[in-house]
Motif scaffolding. Structure first.
Motif, PDB file in Angstrom:
ATOM      1  N   MET A   1      -4.830 -18.545   0.034  1.00  0.00           N
ATOM      2  CA  MET A   1      -4.639 -17.229  -0.556  1.00  0.00           C
ATOM      3  C   MET A   1      -5.574 -17.018  -1.743  1.00  0.00           C
ATOM      4  O   MET A   1      -6.149 -15.962  -1.916  1.00  0.00           O
ATOM      5  N   GLN A   2      -5.746 -18.052  -2.571  1.00  0.00           N
ATOM      6  CA  GLN A   2      -6.587 -17.933  -3.760  1.00  0.00           C
ATOM      7  C   GLN A   2      -8.035 -17.641  -3.399  1.00  0.00           C
ATOM      8  O   GLN A   2      -8.748 -16.985  -4.146  1.00  0.00           O
ATOM      9  N   ALA A   3      -8.492 -18.163  -2.248  1.00  0.00           N
ATOM     10  CA  ALA A   3      -9.895 -18.035  -1.865  1.00  0.00           C
ATOM     11  C   ALA A   3     -10.225 -16.687  -1.232  1.00  0.00           C
ATOM     12  O   ALA A   3     -11.391 -16.389  -0.986  1.00  0.00           O
ATOM     13  N   LYS A   4      -9.227 -15.884  -0.946  1.00  0.00           N
ATOM     14  CA  LYS A   4      -9.479 -14.610  -0.290  1.00  0.00           C
ATOM     15  C   LYS A   4     -10.206 -13.641  -1.226  1.00  0.00           C
ATOM     16  O   LYS A   4      -9.956 -13.614  -2.427  1.00  0.00           O
ATOM     17  N   LYS A   5     -11.071 -12.827  -0.643  1.00  0.00           N
ATOM     18  CA  LYS A   5     -11.757 -11.789  -1.398  1.00  0.00           C
ATOM     19  C   LYS A   5     -11.029 -10.468  -1.158  1.00  0.00           C
ATOM     20  O   LYS A   5     -10.896 -10.024  -0.018  1.00  0.00           O
ATOM     21  N   ILE A   6     -10.572  -9.865  -2.240  1.00  0.00           N
ATOM     22  CA  ILE A   6      -9.772  -8.644  -2.165  1.00  0.00           C
ATOM     23  C   ILE A   6     -10.543  -7.479  -2.771  1.00  0.00           C
ATOM     24  O   ILE A   6     -11.205  -7.633  -3.806  1.00  0.00           O
ATOM     25  N   SER A   7     -10.458  -6.317  -2.132  1.00  0.00           N
ATOM     26  CA  SER A   7     -10.977  -5.088  -2.733  1.00  0.00           C
ATOM     27  C   SER A   7      -9.842  -4.084  -2.859  1.00  0.00           C
ATOM     28  O   SER A   7      -8.978  -3.980  -1.971  1.00  0.00           O
ATOM     29  N   ILE A   8      -9.830  -3.364  -3.977  1.00  0.00           N
ATOM     30  CA  ILE A   8      -8.817  -2.339  -4.231  1.00  0.00           C
ATOM     31  C   ILE A   8      -9.539  -1.028  -4.491  1.00  0.00           C
ATOM     32  O   ILE A   8     -10.340  -0.915  -5.426  1.00  0.00           O
ATOM     33  N   ILE A   9      -9.285  -0.056  -3.646  1.00  0.00           N
ATOM     34  CA  ILE A   9      -9.888   1.273  -3.808  1.00  0.00           C
ATOM     35  C   ILE A   9      -8.843   2.184  -4.445  1.00  0.00           C
ATOM     36  O   ILE A   9      -7.811   2.472  -3.850  1.00  0.00           O
ATOM     37  N   GLY A  10      -9.111   2.615  -5.673  1.00  0.00           N
ATOM     38  CA  GLY A  10      -8.141   3.418  -6.415  1.00  0.00           C
ATOM     39  C   GLY A  10      -7.404   2.539  -7.398  1.00  0.00           C
ATOM     40  O   GLY A  10      -6.480   1.819  -7.026  1.00  0.00           O
ATOM     41  N   LEU A  11      -7.840   2.582  -8.656  1.00  0.00           N
ATOM     42  CA  LEU A  11      -7.295   1.669  -9.658  1.00  0.00           C
ATOM     43  C   LEU A  11      -6.320   2.398 -10.579  1.00  0.00           C
ATOM     44  O   LEU A  11      -6.409   2.314 -11.799  1.00  0.00           O
ATOM     45  N   GLY A  12      -5.389   3.143  -9.973  1.00  0.00           N
ATOM     46  CA  GLY A  12      -4.366   3.835 -10.752  1.00  0.00           C
ATOM     47  C   GLY A  12      -3.160   2.944 -10.977  1.00  0.00           C
ATOM     48  O   GLY A  12      -3.291   1.722 -11.072  1.00  0.00           O
ATOM     49  N   LEU A  13      -1.975   3.552 -11.019  1.00  0.00           N
ATOM     50  CA  LEU A  13      -0.751   2.786 -11.260  1.00  0.00           C
ATOM     51  C   LEU A  13      -0.532   1.721 -10.192  1.00  0.00           C
ATOM     52  O   LEU A  13      -0.331   0.543 -10.504  1.00  0.00           O
ATOM     53  N   ILE A  14      -0.592   2.120  -8.906  1.00  0.00           N
ATOM     54  CA  ILE A  14      -0.340   1.168  -7.816  1.00  0.00           C
ATOM     55  C   ILE A  14      -1.497   0.183  -7.682  1.00  0.00           C
ATOM     56  O   ILE A  14      -1.286  -1.039  -7.646  1.00  0.00           O
ATOM     57  N   GLY A  15      -2.726   0.689  -7.602  1.00  0.00           N
ATOM     58  CA  GLY A  15      -3.878  -0.195  -7.456  1.00  0.00           C
ATOM     59  C   GLY A  15      -4.046  -1.125  -8.646  1.00  0.00           C
ATOM     60  O   GLY A  15      -4.353  -2.316  -8.484  1.00  0.00           O
ATOM     61  N   GLY A  16      -3.815  -0.586  -9.845  1.00  0.00           N
ATOM     62  CA  GLY A  16      -3.914  -1.410 -11.048  1.00  0.00           C
ATOM     63  C   GLY A  16      -2.844  -2.486 -11.095  1.00  0.00           C
ATOM     64  O   GLY A  16      -3.106  -3.639 -11.459  1.00  0.00           O
ATOM     65  N   SER A  17      -1.628  -2.118 -10.698  1.00  0.00           N
ATOM     66  CA  SER A  17      -0.532  -3.092 -10.681  1.00  0.00           C
ATOM     67  C   SER A  17      -0.776  -4.167  -9.628  1.00  0.00           C
ATOM     68  O   SER A  17      -0.438  -5.339  -9.824  1.00  0.00           O
ATOM     69  N   LEU A  18      -1.377  -3.780  -8.500  1.00  0.00           N
ATOM     70  CA  LEU A  18      -1.744  -4.762  -7.475  1.00  0.00           C
ATOM     71  C   LEU A  18      -2.758  -5.763  -8.024  1.00  0.00           C
ATOM     72  O   LEU A  18      -2.618  -6.977  -7.828  1.00  0.00           O
ATOM     73  N   ALA A  19      -3.787  -5.234  -8.714  1.00  0.00           N
ATOM     74  CA  ALA A  19      -4.809  -6.118  -9.284  1.00  0.00           C
ATOM     75  C   ALA A  19      -4.183  -7.107 -10.261  1.00  0.00           C
ATOM     76  O   ALA A  19      -4.477  -8.310 -10.229  1.00  0.00           O
ATOM     77  N   ARG A  20      -3.292  -6.609 -11.105  1.00  0.00           N
ATOM     78  CA  ARG A  20      -2.635  -7.482 -12.084  1.00  0.00           C
ATOM     79  C   ARG A  20      -1.758  -8.521 -11.383  1.00  0.00           C
ATOM     80  O   ARG A  20      -1.769  -9.709 -11.735  1.00  0.00           O
ATOM     81  N   ALA A  21      -0.993  -8.076 -10.384  1.00  0.00           N
ATOM     82  CA  ALA A  21      -0.078  -8.988  -9.695  1.00  0.00           C
ATOM     83  C   ALA A  21      -0.838 -10.047  -8.897  1.00  0.00           C
ATOM     84  O   ALA A  21      -0.467 -11.228  -8.893  1.00  0.00           O
ATOM     85  N   LEU A  22      -1.894  -9.644  -8.225  1.00  0.00           N
ATOM     86  CA  LEU A  22      -2.674 -10.593  -7.435  1.00  0.00           C
ATOM     87  C   LEU A  22      -3.328 -11.643  -8.326  1.00  0.00           C
ATOM     88  O   LEU A  22      -3.411 -12.825  -7.967  1.00  0.00           O
ATOM     89  N   LYS A  23      -3.788 -11.215  -9.486  1.00  0.00           N
ATOM     90  CA  LYS A  23      -4.438 -12.141 -10.410  1.00  0.00           C
ATOM     91  C   LYS A  23      -3.422 -13.071 -11.077  1.00  0.00           C
ATOM     92  O   LYS A  23      -3.602 -14.298 -11.121  1.00  0.00           O
ATOM     93  N   GLU A  24      -2.334 -12.492 -11.590  1.00  0.00           N
ATOM     94  CA  GLU A  24      -1.364 -13.276 -12.355  1.00  0.00           C
ATOM     95  C   GLU A  24      -0.469 -14.137 -11.484  1.00  0.00           C
ATOM     96  O   GLU A  24      -0.134 -15.269 -11.843  1.00  0.00           O
ATOM     97  N   ARG A  25      -0.053 -13.610 -10.332  1.00  0.00           N
ATOM     98  CA  ARG A  25       0.949 -14.308  -9.530  1.00  0.00           C
ATOM     99  C   ARG A  25       0.342 -15.168  -8.426  1.00  0.00           C
ATOM    100  O   ARG A  25       0.941 -16.164  -8.024  1.00  0.00           O
ATOM    101  N   LEU A  26      -0.816 -14.759  -7.906  1.00  0.00           N
ATOM    102  CA  LEU A  26      -1.427 -15.514  -6.811  1.00  0.00           C
ATOM    103  C   LEU A  26      -2.756 -16.151  -7.212  1.00  0.00           C
ATOM    104  O   LEU A  26      -3.387 -16.819  -6.402  1.00  0.00           O
TER     105      LEU A  26
END
Length: 365
Positions: A1-26
């Motif tokens: 999971m750590q090695a996966k490359k992720i892209s997030i299109i739209g860095l609002g509330l949901i996209g921003g929270s995803l970025a934070r969660a993916l970084k902090e939790r995974l």
């Protein structure tokens, strides 16, 4: 999971929270973001939640293992068109829009469609933008997954594990079933809440007595009418026929109730309210739903100097942050007079036990 490359299109509330969660939790180290707001990209880069930020799609995005599209429905469809045929083999495309049928139908109509899994995290707040995002937004929230025809079980399992990793609860639903459910428990309630607010607005007298007195319970049941109008225009147009059908059922319920009144049918009026109370009381309160819960407490206190400071001090000394605190002037159908808004459900539980232990009369909303 750590090695996966992720892209997030739209860095609002949901996209921003995803970025934070993916970084902090995974601990995912490769996260690329695309957003037209350069300020959001700059903040996310500075705080270390993404390692690349762009205003347009490019090869870095196309080379991702998973791409989350976190934009309004119309824009999501535009991005799917731009991504089609450009992403690498095996890439999972997913979205976070509130309707699924229109998107899945579009994906399935494409020649050589991508591996697409419709996604809908049942979480959110009244706030917007990356600055308002937080990593625990998805904790204990249902996260709907609606696979398209070209989605493999392996891809579905991979996204499901990621969803669990950010604290959410993955639920697989057919796209049409999803839209019927969300129309009933989210889309139509937003229409009704807005209709109630407009009813007061257009029924009010020039001196605005209704607006002045419309506090307490009225503001509670119409809170969701403060949601983003552009977002809801997109949702209703995307799920229009199902919303219309559900509104017709609601109209039938209201018309039946009007008949109870016309016929002075006491038993039917009582049963109407009793049935609703029993069913509502049976709905679990330990899970997030499509409509963000009110993280509030009501405290029954005597109006005396220093009482607000006294309660604020108790909570503050125990590490409980208060988002808002105010006196409820219109409380015909609620107990207590001091309304305290807290950041999350765990804060509500802690504050409730703490104030109860100090001898205060406390009520959860």
């Amino acid at each position: 999971m750590q090695a996966k490359k992720i892209s997030i299109i739209g860095l609002g509330l949901i996209g921003g929270s995803l970025a934070r969660a993916l970084k902090e939790r995974l601990n995912i180290s490769s996260i690329t973001a695309v957003d037209s707001n350069e300020k959001s990209l700059s903040q996310a880069l500075k705080e270390g939640y993404i390692n690349e930020g762009f205003t347009e799609l490019n090869d870095s995005v196309y080379n991702s293992d998973i791409i989350f599209i976190c934009t309004p429905i119309r824009i999501t469809l535009e991005y799917i068109t731009q991504l089609h045929g450009k992403v690498k083999p095996g890439c999972i495309l997913t979205d976070t829009a509130s309707t699924k049928g229109e998107i899945i139908d579009y994906i399935n109509s494409l020649d050589n469609p991508p591996c697409f899994i419709g996604g809908h995290p049942m979480a959110g707040t009244e706030k917007a933008g990356f600055a308002s995002s937080f990593s625990h937004l998805f904790e204990n929230a249902y996260y709907i997954m609606s696979p398209s025809k070209n989605c493999s079980e392996e891809s579905l399992e991979s996204l499901s594990e990621m969803i669990k990793g950010i604290g959410a609860i993955p639920v697989k639903l057919d796209s049409k079933e999803h839209d019927i459910i969300t129309a009933t428990i989210s889309h139509v309630p937003h229409v009704i809440a807005s209709a109630l607010v407009n009813l007061v607005k257009f029924s009010d007298s020039p001196d605005r007595k209704m607006q002045i007195l419309a506090a307490g319970g009225f503001k509670d049941i119409t809170r969701i009418a403060s949601s983003n109008p552009t977002m809801w225009e997109n949702i209703i147009l995307s799920n229009g026929q199902i919303v219309k059908s559900t509104l017709n059922k609601f109209t039938e319920t209201i018309n039946a109730f009007i008949e109870y009144i016309d016929n002075e049918n006491s038993n039917s009026i009582y049963n109407f309210f009793e049935s609703a109370k029993k069913f509502r009381d049976s709905i679990p309160s330990n899970r997030k739903g499509l409509i963000e819960p009110q993280n509030e407490l009501i405290v029954d206190v005597v109006d005396k100097p220093g009482i607000i400071g006294e309660i604020a001090t108790i909570l503050g000394n125990n590490g409980i942050n208060i988002k808002n605190i105010n006196v409820s002037n219109s409380r015909e159908f609620e107990q207590g007079c001091l309304r305290i808004t807290l950041p999350d459900s765990s804060s509500v539980a802690d504050a409730f036990e703490l104030l109860l232990g100090k001898g205060y009369k406390v009520f959860k909303i």
